[in-house]
Design an enzyme around this catalytic site. Structure first.
Site, PDB file in Angstrom:
ATOM      1  N   ARG A  26     -17.396  81.295 -18.819  1.00 47.02           N
ATOM      2  CA  ARG A  26     -18.131  80.713 -17.678  1.00 47.02           C
ATOM      3  C   ARG A  26     -19.409  81.472 -17.373  1.00 47.02           C
ATOM      4  O   ARG A  26     -19.816  81.578 -16.211  1.00 47.02           O
ATOM      5  CB  ARG A  26     -17.263  80.718 -16.410  1.00 47.02           C
ATOM      6  CG  ARG A  26     -16.106  79.762 -16.415  1.00 47.02           C
ATOM      7  CD  ARG A  26     -16.571  78.350 -16.033  1.00 47.02           C
ATOM      8  NE  ARG A  26     -15.419  77.492 -15.866  1.00 47.02           N
ATOM      9  CZ  ARG A  26     -14.849  77.229 -14.689  1.00 47.02           C
ATOM     10  NH1 ARG A  26     -15.348  77.713 -13.589  1.00 47.02           N
ATOM     11  NH2 ARG A  26     -13.794  76.463 -14.637  1.00 47.02           N
ATOM     12  N   ARG A  30     -22.141  79.133 -11.175  1.00 48.79           N
ATOM     13  CA  ARG A  30     -22.749  79.193  -9.840  1.00 48.79           C
ATOM     14  C   ARG A  30     -23.182  80.570  -9.385  1.00 48.79           C
ATOM     15  O   ARG A  30     -23.902  80.696  -8.394  1.00 48.79           O
ATOM     16  CB  ARG A  30     -21.779  78.588  -8.813  1.00 48.79           C
ATOM     17  CG  ARG A  30     -21.748  77.078  -8.886  1.00 48.79           C
ATOM     18  CD  ARG A  30     -20.560  76.519  -8.147  1.00 48.79           C
ATOM     19  NE  ARG A  30     -19.340  76.933  -8.840  1.00 48.79           N
ATOM     20  CZ  ARG A  30     -18.112  76.589  -8.452  1.00 48.79           C
ATOM     21  NH1 ARG A  30     -17.938  75.864  -7.383  1.00 48.79           N
ATOM     22  NH2 ARG A  30     -17.070  76.993  -9.143  1.00 48.79           N
ATOM     23  N   ARG A  39     -28.352  72.590 -11.438  1.00 45.94           N
ATOM     24  CA  ARG A  39     -27.231  71.770 -10.984  1.00 45.94           C
ATOM     25  C   ARG A  39     -27.686  70.766  -9.933  1.00 45.94           C
ATOM     26  O   ARG A  39     -27.225  69.625  -9.910  1.00 45.94           O
ATOM     27  CB  ARG A  39     -26.159  72.714 -10.425  1.00 45.94           C
ATOM     28  CG  ARG A  39     -25.029  72.100  -9.679  1.00 45.94           C
ATOM     29  CD  ARG A  39     -23.919  71.692 -10.625  1.00 45.94           C
ATOM     30  NE  ARG A  39     -22.659  71.546  -9.916  1.00 45.94           N
ATOM     31  CZ  ARG A  39     -22.316  70.485  -9.203  1.00 45.94           C
ATOM     32  NH1 ARG A  39     -23.143  69.471  -9.069  1.00 45.94           N
ATOM     33  NH2 ARG A  39     -21.135  70.435  -8.607  1.00 45.94           N
ATOM     34  N   ASP A  76     -17.195  70.683 -19.992  1.00 43.67           N
ATOM     35  CA  ASP A  76     -15.947  70.993 -19.307  1.00 43.67           C
ATOM     36  C   ASP A  76     -14.797  70.468 -20.141  1.00 43.67           C
ATOM     37  O   ASP A  76     -14.970  69.539 -20.933  1.00 43.67           O
ATOM     38  CB  ASP A  76     -15.914  70.352 -17.909  1.00 43.67           C
ATOM     39  CG  ASP A  76     -14.806  70.964 -17.064  1.00 43.67           C
ATOM     40  OD1 ASP A  76     -15.042  72.036 -16.477  1.00 43.67           O
ATOM     41  OD2 ASP A  76     -13.701  70.403 -17.022  1.00 43.67           O
ATOM     42  N   TYR A 152      -3.770  68.417 -16.134  1.00 40.55           N
ATOM     43  CA  TYR A 152      -4.725  67.763 -15.232  1.00 40.55           C
ATOM     44  C   TYR A 152      -4.575  66.243 -15.273  1.00 40.55           C
ATOM     45  O   TYR A 152      -4.714  65.567 -14.258  1.00 40.55           O
ATOM     46  CB  TYR A 152      -6.165  68.147 -15.594  1.00 40.55           C
ATOM     47  CG  TYR A 152      -6.533  69.547 -15.170  1.00 40.55           C
ATOM     48  CD1 TYR A 152      -6.949  69.811 -13.865  1.00 40.55           C
ATOM     49  CD2 TYR A 152      -6.454  70.613 -16.056  1.00 40.55           C
ATOM     50  CE1 TYR A 152      -7.278  71.098 -13.475  1.00 40.55           C
ATOM     51  CE2 TYR A 152      -6.779  71.907 -15.669  1.00 40.55           C
ATOM     52  CZ  TYR A 152      -7.187  72.139 -14.375  1.00 40.55           C
ATOM     53  OH  TYR A 152      -7.503  73.407 -13.973  1.00 40.55           O
TER      54      TYR A 152
HETATM   55  O1  CP3 Z   1     -17.941  79.088 -20.119  1.00 39.10           O
HETATM   56  C1  CP3 Z   1     -18.961  78.406 -19.893  1.00 39.10           C
HETATM   57  O2  CP3 Z   1     -19.993  78.870 -19.350  1.00 39.10           O
HETATM   58  C2  CP3 Z   1     -18.986  76.956 -20.390  1.00 39.10           C
HETATM   59  C3  CP3 Z   1     -18.657  75.955 -19.468  1.00 39.10           C
HETATM   60  C4  CP3 Z   1     -17.236  75.701 -18.994  1.00 39.10           C
HETATM   61  C5  CP3 Z   1     -16.994  75.074 -17.742  1.00 39.10           C
HETATM   62  N1  CP3 Z   1     -15.668  74.824 -17.631  1.00 39.10           N
HETATM   63  C6  CP3 Z   1     -18.036  74.744 -16.754  1.00 39.10           C
HETATM   64  C7  CP3 Z   1     -17.636  74.481 -15.362  1.00 39.10           C
HETATM   65  C8  CP3 Z   1     -15.993  75.874 -19.619  1.00 39.10           C
HETATM   66  C9  CP3 Z   1     -15.668  76.534 -20.935  1.00 39.10           C
HETATM   67  C10 CP3 Z   1     -15.012  75.301 -18.744  1.00 39.10           C
HETATM   68  C11 CP3 Z   1     -13.576  75.254 -19.071  1.00 39.10           C
HETATM   69  C12 CP3 Z   1     -12.619  74.774 -18.061  1.00 39.10           C
HETATM   70  N2  CP3 Z   1     -12.778  73.777 -17.130  1.00 39.10           N
HETATM   71  C13 CP3 Z   1     -11.283  75.256 -17.978  1.00 39.10           C
HETATM   72  C14 CP3 Z   1     -10.664  76.277 -18.882  1.00 39.10           C
HETATM   73  C15 CP3 Z   1     -11.071  77.661 -18.543  1.00 39.10           C
HETATM   74  C16 CP3 Z   1     -10.615  78.142 -17.190  1.00 39.10           C
HETATM   75  O3  CP3 Z   1     -11.491  78.447 -16.375  1.00 39.10           O
HETATM   76  O4  CP3 Z   1      -9.390  78.226 -16.974  1.00 39.10           O
HETATM   77  C17 CP3 Z   1     -10.658  74.548 -16.916  1.00 39.10           C
HETATM   78  C18 CP3 Z   1      -9.234  74.741 -16.439  1.00 39.10           C
HETATM   79  C19 CP3 Z   1     -11.602  73.610 -16.397  1.00 39.10           C
HETATM   80  C20 CP3 Z   1     -11.407  72.594 -15.328  1.00 39.10           C
HETATM   81  C21 CP3 Z   1     -12.321  72.834 -14.207  1.00 39.10           C
HETATM   82  N3  CP3 Z   1     -13.673  72.565 -14.234  1.00 39.10           N
HETATM   83  C22 CP3 Z   1     -12.012  73.358 -12.933  1.00 39.10           C
HETATM   84  C23 CP3 Z   1     -10.631  73.793 -12.477  1.00 39.10           C
HETATM   85  C24 CP3 Z   1     -13.202  73.383 -12.211  1.00 39.10           C
HETATM   86  C25 CP3 Z   1     -13.383  73.752 -10.752  1.00 39.10           C
HETATM   87  C26 CP3 Z   1     -13.345  75.227 -10.576  1.00 39.10           C
HETATM   88  C27 CP3 Z   1     -14.630  75.710 -10.003  1.00 39.10           C
HETATM   89  O5  CP3 Z   1     -15.040  76.823 -10.405  1.00 39.10           O
HETATM   90  O6  CP3 Z   1     -15.213  75.009  -9.174  1.00 39.10           O
HETATM   91  C28 CP3 Z   1     -14.243  72.932 -13.037  1.00 39.10           C
HETATM   92  C29 CP3 Z   1     -15.669  72.818 -12.703  1.00 39.10           C
HETATM   93  C30 CP3 Z   1     -16.617  73.631 -13.544  1.00 39.10           C
HETATM   94  N4  CP3 Z   1     -16.600  73.708 -14.919  1.00 39.10           N
HETATM   95  C31 CP3 Z   1     -17.725  74.397 -13.068  1.00 39.10           C
HETATM   96  C32 CP3 Z   1     -18.372  74.928 -14.201  1.00 39.10           C
HETATM   97  C33 CP3 Z   1     -19.633  75.764 -14.228  1.00 39.10           C
HETATM   98  C34 CP3 Z   1     -18.150  74.523 -11.614  1.00 39.10           C
HETATM   99  C35 CP3 Z   1     -18.738  73.214 -11.200  1.00 39.10           C
HETATM  100  C36 CP3 Z   1     -19.931  73.318 -10.316  1.00 39.10           C
HETATM  101  O7  CP3 Z   1     -21.044  73.681 -10.765  1.00 39.10           O
HETATM  102  O8  CP3 Z   1     -19.799  72.969  -9.130  1.00 39.10           O
END
Ligand code: CP3
Length: 348
Positions: A26, A30, A39, A76, A152
């Protein structure tokens, strides 16, 4: 520079580099003001993932700031259920939402046929990154592992105990297996297409592997991961794969021995000396630093980084976190981390 000269790929081939290569799960997110600005240009989070120009930009932001050894595709894990025809959306501040699968009929109605059309913008993002990344930076593609994605799809959101998904698997394993099989096949196709669009390394995220007892973890996490690795390698034998079975505990060892992947990403709870003895002897290890140390910084961060470098840095290691970076992390603490890793010398 040929791909095999890149540090992440050399390490995944089993070489020990000093200092080890570094990227962070990640790393685009943010905690970076420039991410928040990009974003804000997108309609919503999925629109950000599916607009190649914006997704390329946010993937590059952490590379410009910190010079990480790898860029990870910005996307994602939930774009896959979306591409299978399930309704997926992200609620501001609340995380992902899906129209949950309720029964075998809902599983049968998933449509793998349109996968590559719906995911075309992701492939376009990878091609864009291939053109724009510095030549020494490795491009990582990724997908969610079948169990985590299925959780999910069934729960409809992040869950505390995964009761609906787990009881489905216990009550009707043949039905649940149909969903896992669809996800194994479509995830393999998706990852193969990512390689063809320029991904040089693949990572499979099984964020919720840790909720299962041993037999179920083998059946729903280890076997599907091993099958995806087999299919990807049948198409592209040279592409290294990293597995992240978060929370697998002692079963990390079974992943090292049986899954066929080059790399294993360690969560924060894996004991380092145990990992050196039982995992690093068989695979390349990555990760483990508690992401919350990037909120605090200072001496606690320094001590956490030292411990990982001293225990695992004399073998093949990719420096990374034990889970994704949090929005509260401070960019200057990431700078402190990178400086410490890049300046490390064993025994100094
Ligand atoms: O690593 C990176 O920089 C690449 C991008 C990436 C994202 N999600 C961007 C993202 C990767 C590799 C993921 C994987 C992901 N997504 C996982 C597996 C890894 C982990 O963290 O366990 C899971 C379970 C998800 C599902 C998901 N997507 C959740 C639970 C959330 C909300 C959590 C949060 O932080 O708000 C997301 C949203 C998400 N995916 C964001 C980002 C940057 C935040 C969204 C935003 O900008 O508002």
């Amino acid at each position: 520079m040929t791909p095999t000269d890149k540090k992440l790929i050399q390490t995944l081939k089993g070489e020990t580099l000093t200092p080890p290569p570094i990227w962070l799960m990640r790393q685009a997110g943010r905690y970076l003001p420039e991410y928040r600005a990009t974003r804000a240009q997108a309609k919503d989070f999925l629109d950000l993932c599916f607009t190649p120009e914006l997704a390329v930009e946010v993937s590059l932001q952490p590379i410009r700031r910190y010079g990480f050894d790898a860029a990870i595709l910005f996307s994602d894990i939930l774009v896959l259920p979306h591409a299978l025809g399930q309704r997926v959306w992200f609620e501001e501040g609340a995380g992902p939402r899906l129209e949950p699968l309720r029964d075998a009929g809902d599983i049968a109605r998933l449509s793998p046929g349109g996968l590559h059309d719906k995911l075309a913008p992701v492939y376009e993002t990878l091609r864009g990154l291939g053109r724009e990344l510095p030549q020494e930076t490795t491009l990582i593609g990724f997908a969610g592992a079948p169990w985590t994605v299925a959780s999910y799809m069934i729960e409809g959101q992040t869950s505390r105990d995964f009761a609906t998904a787990k009881t489905w698997a216990y009550r009707a394993p043949e039905e649940f297996a149909q969903l896992i099989d669809i996800l194994v096949a479509s995830t393999s196709d998706y990852l193969i297409a990512q390689v063809e669009a320029g991904a040089e390394v693949l990572q499979l995220f099984d964020s919720w592997a840790g909720v299962w007892p041993e037999a179920a973890l083998r059946r729903w996490c280890l076997e599907p991961a091993a099958e995806i690795v087999r299919r990807v390698k049948a198409a592209h034998p040279e592409v290294p794969v990293i597995l992240f079975p978060r929370g697998a505990g002692l079963l990390y060892e079974a992943f090292a021995a049986e899954a066929g992947a080059e790399g294993l990403s360690l969560d924060t709870t894996v004991p380092l000396a145990w990992a050196r003895k039982w995992l690093q002897s068989r695979v390349v290890v990555q990760g483990n630093l508690d992401p919350l140390l990037l909120v605090t910084g200072g001496a606690a961060l320094e001590a956490g980084v030292s411990k990982i470098l001293e225990t695992l840095g004399t073998g093949p290691l990719i420096f990374n976190l034990g889970h994704g970076i949090t929005p509260q992390a401070l960019p200057e603490h990431v700078e402190q981390l990178v400086a410490q890793v890049r300046g490390w010398q064993p025994g100094a």
